[in-house]
Scaffold this motif. Structure first.
Motif, PDB file in Angstrom:
ATOM      1  N   ALA A   1      -1.586  10.553  -4.955  1.00 49.73           N
ATOM      2  CA  ALA A   1      -0.061  10.665  -4.728  1.00 49.73           C
ATOM      3  C   ALA A   1       0.120  11.823  -4.108  1.00 49.73           C
ATOM      4  O   ALA A   1       1.037  12.186  -3.298  1.00 49.73           O
ATOM      5  CB  ALA A   1       0.588  10.713  -6.123  1.00 49.73           C
TER       6      ALA A   1
ATOM      7  N   ALA B   1      -0.916   2.041 -10.182  1.00 49.19           N
ATOM      8  CA  ALA B   1       0.201   2.858 -10.294  1.00 49.19           C
ATOM      9  C   ALA B   1       1.269   2.259 -11.230  1.00 49.19           C
ATOM     10  O   ALA B   1       2.439   1.913 -10.691  1.00 49.19           O
ATOM     11  CB  ALA B   1       0.695   3.214  -9.019  1.00 49.19           C
TER      12      ALA B   1
ATOM     13  N   ARG C   1       4.294   1.726 -14.126  1.00 50.33           N
ATOM     14  CA  ARG C   1       5.626   2.529 -14.503  1.00 50.33           C
ATOM     15  C   ARG C   1       5.951   1.579 -15.772  1.00 50.33           C
ATOM     16  O   ARG C   1       6.060   0.566 -15.880  1.00 50.33           O
ATOM     17  CB  ARG C   1       6.819   2.255 -13.473  1.00 50.33           C
ATOM     18  CG  ARG C   1       6.626   3.314 -12.257  1.00 50.33           C
ATOM     19  CD  ARG C   1       6.501   4.860 -12.672  1.00 50.33           C
ATOM     20  NE  ARG C   1       6.496   5.712 -11.548  1.00 50.33           N
ATOM     21  CZ  ARG C   1       5.307   5.984 -11.103  1.00 50.33           C
ATOM     22  NH1 ARG C   1       4.191   5.675 -11.723  1.00 50.33           N
ATOM     23  NH2 ARG C   1       5.294   6.970 -10.196  1.00 50.33           N
TER      24      ARG C   1
ATOM     25  N   HIS D   1      -1.458   1.451  -5.782  1.00 49.06           N
ATOM     26  CA  HIS D   1      -0.758   2.557  -5.047  1.00 49.06           C
ATOM     27  C   HIS D   1      -0.879   2.402  -3.505  1.00 49.06           C
ATOM     28  O   HIS D   1      -0.111   2.971  -2.836  1.00 49.06           O
ATOM     29  CB  HIS D   1      -1.889   3.828  -5.119  1.00 49.06           C
ATOM     30  CG  HIS D   1      -1.212   5.126  -4.491  1.00 49.06           C
ATOM     31  ND1 HIS D   1      -0.135   5.972  -5.083  1.00 49.06           N
ATOM     32  CD2 HIS D   1      -1.617   5.800  -3.530  1.00 49.06           C
ATOM     33  CE1 HIS D   1       0.102   6.855  -4.339  1.00 49.06           C
ATOM     34  NE2 HIS D   1      -0.891   7.054  -3.399  1.00 49.06           N
TER      35      HIS D   1
ATOM     36  N   ASP E   1       3.809   4.653  -3.567  1.00 53.81           N
ATOM     37  CA  ASP E   1       3.531   6.019  -4.078  1.00 53.81           C
ATOM     38  C   ASP E   1       4.656   6.315  -5.192  1.00 53.81           C
ATOM     39  O   ASP E   1       5.606   5.515  -5.419  1.00 53.81           O
ATOM     40  CB  ASP E   1       3.373   7.208  -2.825  1.00 53.81           C
ATOM     41  CG  ASP E   1       4.563   7.300  -2.053  1.00 53.81           C
ATOM     42  OD1 ASP E   1       5.496   6.585  -2.306  1.00 53.81           O
ATOM     43  OD2 ASP E   1       4.642   8.012  -1.074  1.00 53.81           O
ATOM     44  N   GLY E   2       4.720   7.618  -5.625  1.00 54.44           N
ATOM     45  CA  GLY E   2       5.579   7.880  -6.826  1.00 54.44           C
ATOM     46  C   GLY E   2       7.012   8.105  -6.159  1.00 54.44           C
ATOM     47  O   GLY E   2       7.765   7.416  -6.804  1.00 54.44           O
ATOM     48  N   TRP E   3       7.119   8.445  -4.855  1.00 52.01           N
ATOM     49  CA  TRP E   3       8.492   8.427  -4.108  1.00 52.01           C
ATOM     50  C   TRP E   3       9.136   6.952  -4.108  1.00 52.01           C
ATOM     51  O   TRP E   3      10.144   6.564  -4.412  1.00 52.01           O
ATOM     52  CB  TRP E   3       8.605   8.909  -2.829  1.00 52.01           C
ATOM     53  CG  TRP E   3       9.839   9.105  -2.086  1.00 52.01           C
ATOM     54  CD1 TRP E   3      10.889   9.764  -2.581  1.00 52.01           C
ATOM     55  CD2 TRP E   3       9.958   8.136  -1.203  1.00 52.01           C
ATOM     56  NE1 TRP E   3      12.021   9.567  -1.549  1.00 52.01           N
ATOM     57  CE2 TRP E   3      11.454   8.447  -0.849  1.00 52.01           C
ATOM     58  CE3 TRP E   3       9.515   7.117  -0.494  1.00 52.01           C
ATOM     59  CZ2 TRP E   3      12.253   8.015   0.174  1.00 52.01           C
ATOM     60  CZ3 TRP E   3      10.288   6.582   0.508  1.00 52.01           C
ATOM     61  CH2 TRP E   3      11.393   7.139   1.018  1.00 52.01           C
TER      62      TRP E   3
END
Length: 211
Positions: free
Chosen positions: A39, A77, A79, A186, A190-192
């Protein structure tokens, strides 16, 4: 660490030599255990959404690592969203179907292009949702089973050649308490971008409930 200090199979060296310099350096550092998190150091750039497309520089690095270490879960990744109140299952399914239209997946074109992955954006469709009902268990067992579900998601590898690279599990703890687990690799978020996906999911769900 320089490239010459690490012995790689000839096929891996050939693929490595085709990567951009900054991606090749990152891959070598990753193999040497020196790279930071994906990330932080790998970026996934936006791409046009028509037809089969080449991978971005960051995605090429992740593809190479996945080919070198099949079955790895390092770049999972997930959530986890805790949902409280009345849950409208069909509204959630519809929101997931729409939100998934923005998620990218890789298709197995490697045989046609000598081992190189490509990406396509698929049309929105029905997203499979695994539903696990723990509401009938006593609290200690319920908590333990929930933890097991989360660990299983994190420990289940993605197949970048076959997909899917987006999976959903809904764990029911009580009539008004659920946990939604979104599993992604991933290479597709990504995180964004995953944050955007979650925001879109919430917006679509609210719209579906309100009709």
């Amino acid at each position: 660490m320089g490239e010459n200090s690490m012995e790689l199979p000839s096929a891996a060296k050939d693929r490595l030599s085709e990567l951009p310099d900054h991606v090749r350096e990152l891959v070598m550092r990753q193999l040497a255990g020196q790279a930071g998190s994906a990330a932080e150091e790998l970026s996934i750039t936006p791409a046009p959404r028509d037809g089969a497309l080449p991978l971005s520089a960051g995605q090429k690095g992740l593809w190479f690592l996945a080919e070198l270490n099949p079955g790895s879960v390092e770049y999972n990744a997930p959530r986890v969203l805790r949902l409280t109140g009345e849950l409208h299952i069909e509204a959630l399914r519809a929101a997931l179907d729409i939100a998934d239209g923005g998620a990218q997946r890789l298709v197995p074109l490697d045989h046609a292009v000598e081992g190189h992955g490509f990406q396509v954006v698929h049309e929105p469709g029905r997203v499979p949702v695994e539903i696990i009902d723990l509401s009938g268990l006593p609290e200690p067992e319920r908590a333990a089973e929930l933890e097991h579900c989360l660990e299983r998601e994190g420990a289940t590898p993605f197949d970048l050649r076959r997909g899917p690279l987006f999976r959903v599990t809904l764990v029911s703890l009580a009539a008004d308490e659920h946990v939604l687990v979104l599993g992604l690799h991933h290479i597709v978020g990504d995180g964004w971008s995953i944050g955007i996906l979650v925001d879109e999911l919430c917006t679509r769900y609210t719209a579906q409930v309100r009709g």
